[in-house]
Design a protein around this motif. Structure first.
Motif, PDB file in Angstrom:
ATOM      1  N   ILE A 126       0.864  -0.935  -0.029  1.00 33.84           N
ATOM      2  CA  ILE A 126      -0.222   0.449   0.074  1.00 33.84           C
ATOM      3  C   ILE A 126       1.157   1.132  -0.349  1.00 33.84           C
ATOM      4  O   ILE A 126       0.724   2.252  -0.852  1.00 33.84           O
ATOM      5  N   ARG A 127       1.791   1.205   1.160  1.00 31.89           N
ATOM      6  CA  ARG A 127       2.663   2.693   0.953  1.00 31.89           C
ATOM      7  C   ARG A 127       3.713   1.878   0.068  1.00 31.89           C
ATOM      8  O   ARG A 127       3.644   3.290  -1.157  1.00 31.89           O
ATOM      9  N   TYR A 128       4.033   1.642  -1.245  1.00 35.97           N
ATOM     10  CA  TYR A 128       4.644   1.830  -2.490  1.00 35.97           C
ATOM     11  C   TYR A 128       3.509   2.136  -2.898  1.00 35.97           C
ATOM     12  O   TYR A 128       3.777   2.636  -4.232  1.00 35.97           O
ATOM     13  N   ILE A 129       2.086   1.793  -3.207  1.00 35.96           N
ATOM     14  CA  ILE A 129       1.613   2.031  -4.595  1.00 35.96           C
ATOM     15  C   ILE A 129       0.311   3.688  -3.983  1.00 35.96           C
ATOM     16  O   ILE A 129       0.865   4.498  -5.154  1.00 35.96           O
ATOM     17  N   GLN A 130       1.126   4.019  -2.956  1.00 35.56           N
ATOM     18  CA  GLN A 130       0.425   5.362  -2.636  1.00 35.56           C
ATOM     19  C   GLN A 130       1.239   6.887  -3.068  1.00 35.56           C
ATOM     20  O   GLN A 130       1.494   7.960  -3.443  1.00 35.56           O
ATOM     21  N   GLU A 131       3.325   5.751  -2.576  1.00 28.51           N
ATOM     22  CA  GLU A 131       4.188   6.857  -3.708  1.00 28.51           C
ATOM     23  C   GLU A 131       3.785   7.061  -4.898  1.00 28.51           C
ATOM     24  O   GLU A 131       5.073   7.544  -5.327  1.00 28.51           O
ATOM     25  N   LEU A 132       3.435   6.260  -5.777  1.00 31.88           N
ATOM     26  CA  LEU A 132       2.678   6.029  -7.259  1.00 31.88           C
ATOM     27  C   LEU A 132       2.168   7.094  -7.630  1.00 31.88           C
ATOM     28  O   LEU A 132       2.226   7.965  -8.897  1.00 31.88           O
ATOM     29  N   VAL A 133       1.378   7.768  -6.351  1.00 33.52           N
ATOM     30  CA  VAL A 133       0.465   8.637  -6.650  1.00 33.52           C
ATOM     31  C   VAL A 133       1.354  10.273  -7.666  1.00 33.52           C
ATOM     32  O   VAL A 133       1.551  10.624  -6.784  1.00 33.52           O
ATOM     33  N   ASP A 134       0.639  10.578  -8.515  1.00 30.60           N
ATOM     34  CA  ASP A 134       1.073  11.557  -9.283  1.00 30.60           C
ATOM     35  C   ASP A 134       0.615  12.966  -9.323  1.00 30.60           C
ATOM     36  O   ASP A 134      -0.531  12.607 -10.363  1.00 30.60           O
ATOM     37  N   LYS A 143      -3.040  11.051   3.148  1.00 29.70           N
ATOM     38  CA  LYS A 143      -2.865   9.779   2.148  1.00 29.70           C
ATOM     39  C   LYS A 143      -3.697   9.244   1.874  1.00 29.70           C
ATOM     40  O   LYS A 143      -4.594   9.329   2.020  1.00 29.70           O
ATOM     41  N   PRO A 144      -3.016   8.498   0.585  1.00 29.72           N
ATOM     42  CA  PRO A 144      -4.461   7.835  -0.191  1.00 29.72           C
ATOM     43  C   PRO A 144      -5.052   6.800   0.588  1.00 29.72           C
ATOM     44  O   PRO A 144      -4.152   5.577   1.091  1.00 29.72           O
ATOM     45  N   ASP A 145      -6.028   6.684   0.059  1.00 32.59           N
ATOM     46  CA  ASP A 145      -6.563   5.408   0.915  1.00 32.59           C
ATOM     47  C   ASP A 145      -6.320   4.145  -0.607  1.00 32.59           C
ATOM     48  O   ASP A 145      -6.652   4.800  -1.578  1.00 32.59           O
ATOM     49  N   VAL A 146      -6.124   2.777  -0.142  1.00 36.19           N
ATOM     50  CA  VAL A 146      -6.019   2.244  -1.492  1.00 36.19           C
ATOM     51  C   VAL A 146      -6.743   0.427  -1.227  1.00 36.19           C
ATOM     52  O   VAL A 146      -7.218   0.222   0.127  1.00 36.19           O
ATOM     53  N   CYS A 147      -7.836   0.482  -1.912  1.00 40.95           N
ATOM     54  CA  CYS A 147      -8.269  -0.977  -1.454  1.00 40.95           C
ATOM     55  C   CYS A 147      -8.877  -1.682  -2.866  1.00 40.95           C
ATOM     56  O   CYS A 147      -9.105  -0.974  -3.556  1.00 40.95           O
ATOM     57  N   TRP A 148      -9.172  -3.210  -2.782  1.00 40.39           N
ATOM     58  CA  TRP A 148     -10.078  -3.198  -3.447  1.00 40.39           C
ATOM     59  C   TRP A 148     -11.507  -3.086  -3.560  1.00 40.39           C
ATOM     60  O   TRP A 148     -12.003  -2.904  -2.697  1.00 40.39           O
ATOM     61  N   ALA A 149     -11.838  -3.193  -4.994  1.00 35.35           N
ATOM     62  CA  ALA A 149     -13.432  -3.403  -4.937  1.00 35.35           C
ATOM     63  C   ALA A 149     -14.041  -3.675  -6.354  1.00 35.35           C
ATOM     64  O   ALA A 149     -13.098  -4.168  -7.011  1.00 35.35           O
ATOM     65  N   ARG A 150     -15.274  -4.420  -5.803  1.00 36.30           N
ATOM     66  CA  ARG A 150     -15.622  -5.282  -6.764  1.00 36.30           C
ATOM     67  C   ARG A 150     -16.420  -5.028  -7.235  1.00 36.30           C
ATOM     68  O   ARG A 150     -17.698  -4.447  -7.103  1.00 36.30           O
ATOM     69  N   ILE A 151     -17.066  -4.887  -8.791  1.00 31.33           N
ATOM     70  CA  ILE A 151     -17.824  -4.641  -9.831  1.00 31.33           C
ATOM     71  C   ILE A 151     -18.343  -5.873 -10.538  1.00 31.33           C
ATOM     72  O   ILE A 151     -18.284  -6.838 -11.059  1.00 31.33           O
ATOM     73  N   GLY A 152     -19.264  -6.101  -9.457  1.00 32.47           N
ATOM     74  CA  GLY A 152     -19.950  -7.684 -10.391  1.00 32.47           C
ATOM     75  C   GLY A 152     -19.042  -8.631  -9.995  1.00 32.47           C
ATOM     76  O   GLY A 152     -18.784  -9.118  -9.024  1.00 32.47           O
ATOM     77  N   THR A 153     -18.736  -9.528 -10.690  1.00 31.93           N
ATOM     78  CA  THR A 153     -17.981 -10.752 -10.518  1.00 31.93           C
ATOM     79  C   THR A 153     -16.082 -10.707 -10.959  1.00 31.93           C
ATOM     80  O   THR A 153     -14.879 -11.113 -10.850  1.00 31.93           O
ATOM     81  N   ILE A 154     -15.751  -8.622 -11.346  1.00 31.23           N
ATOM     82  CA  ILE A 154     -14.481  -8.321 -11.504  1.00 31.23           C
ATOM     83  C   ILE A 154     -14.095  -7.772 -10.389  1.00 31.23           C
ATOM     84  O   ILE A 154     -15.202  -6.735 -10.019  1.00 31.23           O
ATOM     85  N   TYR A 155     -12.725  -8.041 -10.266  1.00 32.38           N
ATOM     86  CA  TYR A 155     -12.049  -6.742  -9.138  1.00 32.38           C
ATOM     87  C   TYR A 155     -11.346  -5.260  -9.422  1.00 32.38           C
ATOM     88  O   TYR A 155     -10.561  -5.597 -10.691  1.00 32.38           O
ATOM     89  N   ALA A 156     -10.719  -4.507  -9.234  1.00 39.70           N
ATOM     90  CA  ALA A 156     -10.453  -3.290  -9.337  1.00 39.70           C
ATOM     91  C   ALA A 156     -10.000  -2.884  -8.151  1.00 39.70           C
ATOM     92  O   ALA A 156     -10.471  -2.580  -7.143  1.00 39.70           O
ATOM     93  N   LEU A 157      -8.493  -2.268  -8.416  1.00 38.89           N
ATOM     94  CA  LEU A 157      -7.640  -1.677  -7.290  1.00 38.89           C
ATOM     95  C   LEU A 157      -7.844  -0.465  -6.992  1.00 38.89           C
ATOM     96  O   LEU A 157      -7.997   0.517  -8.443  1.00 38.89           O
ATOM     97  N   ASN A 158      -8.433   0.427  -6.408  1.00 35.43           N
ATOM     98  CA  ASN A 158      -8.784   1.131  -6.187  1.00 35.43           C
ATOM     99  C   ASN A 158      -8.091   2.381  -5.415  1.00 35.43           C
ATOM    100  O   ASN A 158      -7.844   2.026  -3.945  1.00 35.43           O
ATOM    101  N   ILE A 159      -7.729   3.642  -5.709  1.00 30.85           N
ATOM    102  CA  ILE A 159      -6.850   4.169  -4.757  1.00 30.85           C
ATOM    103  C   ILE A 159      -7.468   5.782  -5.152  1.00 30.85           C
ATOM    104  O   ILE A 159      -7.695   6.365  -5.925  1.00 30.85           O
ATOM    105  N   GLU A 160      -7.929   6.821  -3.503  1.00 32.99           N
ATOM    106  CA  GLU A 160      -9.079   7.812  -3.611  1.00 32.99           C
ATOM    107  C   GLU A 160      -7.832   8.932  -3.263  1.00 32.99           C
ATOM    108  O   GLU A 160      -7.384   8.228  -1.855  1.00 32.99           O
ATOM    109  N   TYR A 161      -7.901   9.919  -3.510  1.00 34.67           N
ATOM    110  CA  TYR A 161      -7.030  10.929  -3.027  1.00 34.67           C
ATOM    111  C   TYR A 161      -7.770  12.119  -2.694  1.00 34.67           C
ATOM    112  O   TYR A 161      -9.020  11.947  -3.768  1.00 34.67           O
ATOM    113  N   GLU A 162      -7.449  13.139  -2.001  1.00 26.99           N
ATOM    114  CA  GLU A 162      -7.624  14.223  -2.881  1.00 26.99           C
ATOM    115  C   GLU A 162      -6.741  15.010  -3.159  1.00 26.99           C
ATOM    116  O   GLU A 162      -5.184  14.891  -2.120  1.00 26.99           O
ATOM    117  N   ARG A 163      -6.727  16.033  -3.662  1.00 30.83           N
ATOM    118  CA  ARG A 163      -5.800  16.925  -4.434  1.00 30.83           C
ATOM    119  C   ARG A 163      -5.946  18.640  -4.220  1.00 30.83           C
ATOM    120  O   ARG A 163      -7.453  19.466  -4.435  1.00 30.83           O
TER     121      ARG A 163
END
Length: 213
Positions: A126-134, A143-163
């Motif tokens: 998670i910290r590595y992913i946070q550092e990649l936020v440009d 700090k960005p939030d990082v989690c998995w989201a599920r859309i029906g039967t598929i997954y997506a890695l969700n990175i949420e933040y404010e700028r």
């Protein structure tokens, strides 16, 4: 322990998002009247009528069949959607801010997770992913939030933040990484935080409408 309590505990302890429970994105009934943007054989997604394509050269000229089925065929990526009226420089369009950016990375078989797979994320991940936020020339807020989201039967890695945004406004950003064996689609949804009531639900419905193929 409830998911929200776990989320708060992780944020306080590690200054990071939570990753132990995927967030289920549900398709909304009101998207049935939205236009479907489709890249044949790759993916489709629905876009609300309050938004428009920034560069129409990214889509094919619609035929009668497209108009009938409320479909727009994507010619090239990345494709960007903005608040409606911006291209015509309608003065009302400058009173808000909203963007959807969709891009595709084409790889080889096995380069990415399959659509219905996810991997457990360690705090180091998670910290590595946070550092990649440009955020470019803007300032990242918190700090960005990082989690998995599920859309029906598929997954997506969700990175949420404010700028920070223009003119002292703040922007909420959600980036979704969707994997499909040899393809990786990145969808970034952003809107002015002060206009959350205008855009949040629609953008949740946008990502909830995503389909592979």
């Amino acid at each position: 322990m409830e998911v929200e309590e776990k989320k708060e505990e992780n944020r306080e302890r590690y200054l990071s998002g939570y990753y132990d429970e995927p967030v289920l994105m549900e398709q909304s009934i009101f998207t049935k009247d939205w236009d479907t943007y489709q890249m044949y054989g790759v993916f489709s997604i629905k876009i609300p009528p309050s938004m428009e394509v920034k560069d129409t050269s990214c889509i094919y000229t619609p035929n009668m069949y497209d108009y009938h089925w409320k479909r727009r065929r994507i010619k090239s990526l990345p494709i960007i959607f903005t608040q409606k009226g911006l291209a015509a420089r309608d003065s009302s369009a400058f009173n808000t801010y909203c963007r959807i950016i969709i891009d595709l990375e084409q790889g080889q078989k096995g380069d990415f997770l399959k659509a219905d797979e996810k991997e457990e994320l360690s705090i180091e991940d998670i910290r590595y992913i946070q550092e990649l936020v440009d955020v470019g020339d803007y300032k990242l807020l918190g700090k960005p939030d990082v989690c998995w989201a599920r859309i029906g039967t598929i997954y997506a890695l969700n990175i949420e933040y404010e700028r920070e945004g223009e003119e002292n406004y703040q922007t909420n950003v959600n980036t979704y990484l969707l994997f499909n064996d040899d393809q990786n689609i990145v969808i970034t949804l952003s809107y002015r935080r002060e206009d959350e009531s205008l855009w949040e639900k629609d953008l949740e419905a946008v990502i909830g409408s995503f389909k592979w193929g």
